[in-house]
Design an enzyme around this catalytic site. Sequence first.
Site, mmCIF file in Angstrom:
data_model
loop_
_atom_site.group_PDB
_atom_site.id
_atom_site.type_symbol
_atom_site.label_atom_id
_atom_site.label_comp_id
_atom_site.label_asym_id
_atom_site.label_seq_id
_atom_site.Cartn_x
_atom_site.Cartn_y
_atom_site.Cartn_z
ATOM 1 N N GLN A 102 0.808 -1.265 0.003
ATOM 2 C CA GLN A 102 -0.090 -0.072 -0.107
ATOM 3 C C GLN A 102 0.927 1.317 -0.019
ATOM 4 O O GLN A 102 0.146 2.554 -0.061
ATOM 5 C CB GLN A 102 -0.982 0.032 1.394
ATOM 6 C CG GLN A 102 -1.926 -1.078 1.401
ATOM 7 C CD GLN A 102 -2.575 -1.325 2.831
ATOM 8 O OE1 GLN A 102 -3.611 -0.648 2.899
ATOM 9 N NE2 GLN A 102 -1.732 -2.033 3.552
ATOM 10 N N HIS A 132 -1.667 1.372 -4.205
ATOM 11 C CA HIS A 132 -2.091 2.666 -4.191
ATOM 12 C C HIS A 132 -1.056 3.576 -5.170
ATOM 13 O O HIS A 132 -1.005 4.742 -4.775
ATOM 14 C CB HIS A 132 -1.945 3.207 -2.700
ATOM 15 C CG HIS A 132 -3.040 2.332 -1.875
ATOM 16 N ND1 HIS A 132 -2.802 2.521 -0.349
ATOM 17 C CD2 HIS A 132 -4.048 1.857 -2.283
ATOM 18 C CE1 HIS A 132 -3.951 1.903 0.167
ATOM 19 N NE2 HIS A 132 -4.511 1.331 -1.186
ATOM 20 N N PRO A 163 3.562 -4.495 15.792
ATOM 21 C CA PRO A 163 3.858 -4.482 17.200
ATOM 22 C C PRO A 163 2.377 -4.040 17.698
ATOM 23 O O PRO A 163 2.206 -4.172 18.976
ATOM 24 C CB PRO A 163 4.703 -3.190 17.166
ATOM 25 C CG PRO A 163 4.965 -2.774 16.034
ATOM 26 C CD PRO A 163 4.256 -3.315 15.071
#
Length: 250
Positions: free
Chosen positions: A109, A127, A221
């Site tokens: 992306q 994108h 994370p």
Amino acid sequence: MFLPARTEDGVVVREVVARLQRARAVLVLTGSGVSAESGLPTFRGAGGLWRHHRVEELASPEGFERDPRLVWTWYNQRIAAHAKALPNAAHSALARLEERISDFTLATQNVDSLHLRAGSADPVELHGNLRHARCSGCGVRRELDAFGLPLDEIEHHCGGRMRPGVVWFGEPLPQEAWERARRAAQRAEVILVVGTSAVVYPAAALATQYARSAYVVEINPEATPISERVDSRLRGAASQELDAIARAVA
Ligand code: NAD
């Protein structure tokens, strides 16, 4: 086998590595978290704001219509930042992984070109990218260097406007890129979803709706809306987790 220090992750990494070693078809979907360690802010990391403007407003057809010079000023800063940034260990681990797996698709992306610069052969840029601008009127393309587009060249002589070669919020993905990624999701035996908050559709749906029988691993994370639907989660930074995986698969 190279193992990360944390035992819990070590077990997951072993499983992921074993699956990757057996897999014929793999899809990796990346988002801006992959480039965070190259010093490029994620949208969420930047607080979703730039000079008091929401990024969703800047990266939209309406925002461009309202103030094209403001939008290009923002993109020109991003283009300059991309040019200064270097690919990190996550980008290079994915380029190495690609050499080990015959049917490997990297769909990103990101618009920063760091996967290409790290050596990934043919990333699917869902994108678009900031290597070029195109005219909203006649469609002509113009390659951009590290300085981006001069503000006095936004207006094109055809009567249209030069716009960044990226997909904005509310716009459809480029058909060919989407088809490549969708087919890769259907074929994949393993899907890695790395550094994406998984809220921008339809890209996020690749790992959930379009996958048929893939073992899906999230590397991030933080938890995301798809965390509960994936098969396993690695909660370290993309560079650390992917480097460990690529070393072990090699
Ligand atoms: P996002 O900003 O919504 O989410 C980033 C995600 O990355 C978060 O879930 C965060 O927890 C995670 N993350 C942060 N540091 C990480 C690390 N070191 N390792 C692994 N994960 C980490 O980004 P998105 O999901 O990509 O979606 C937002 C849209 O904005 C996309 O279209 C994206 O391409 C675009 N964008 C692109 C760039 C770029 O090209 N570098 C930068 C900002 C935004």
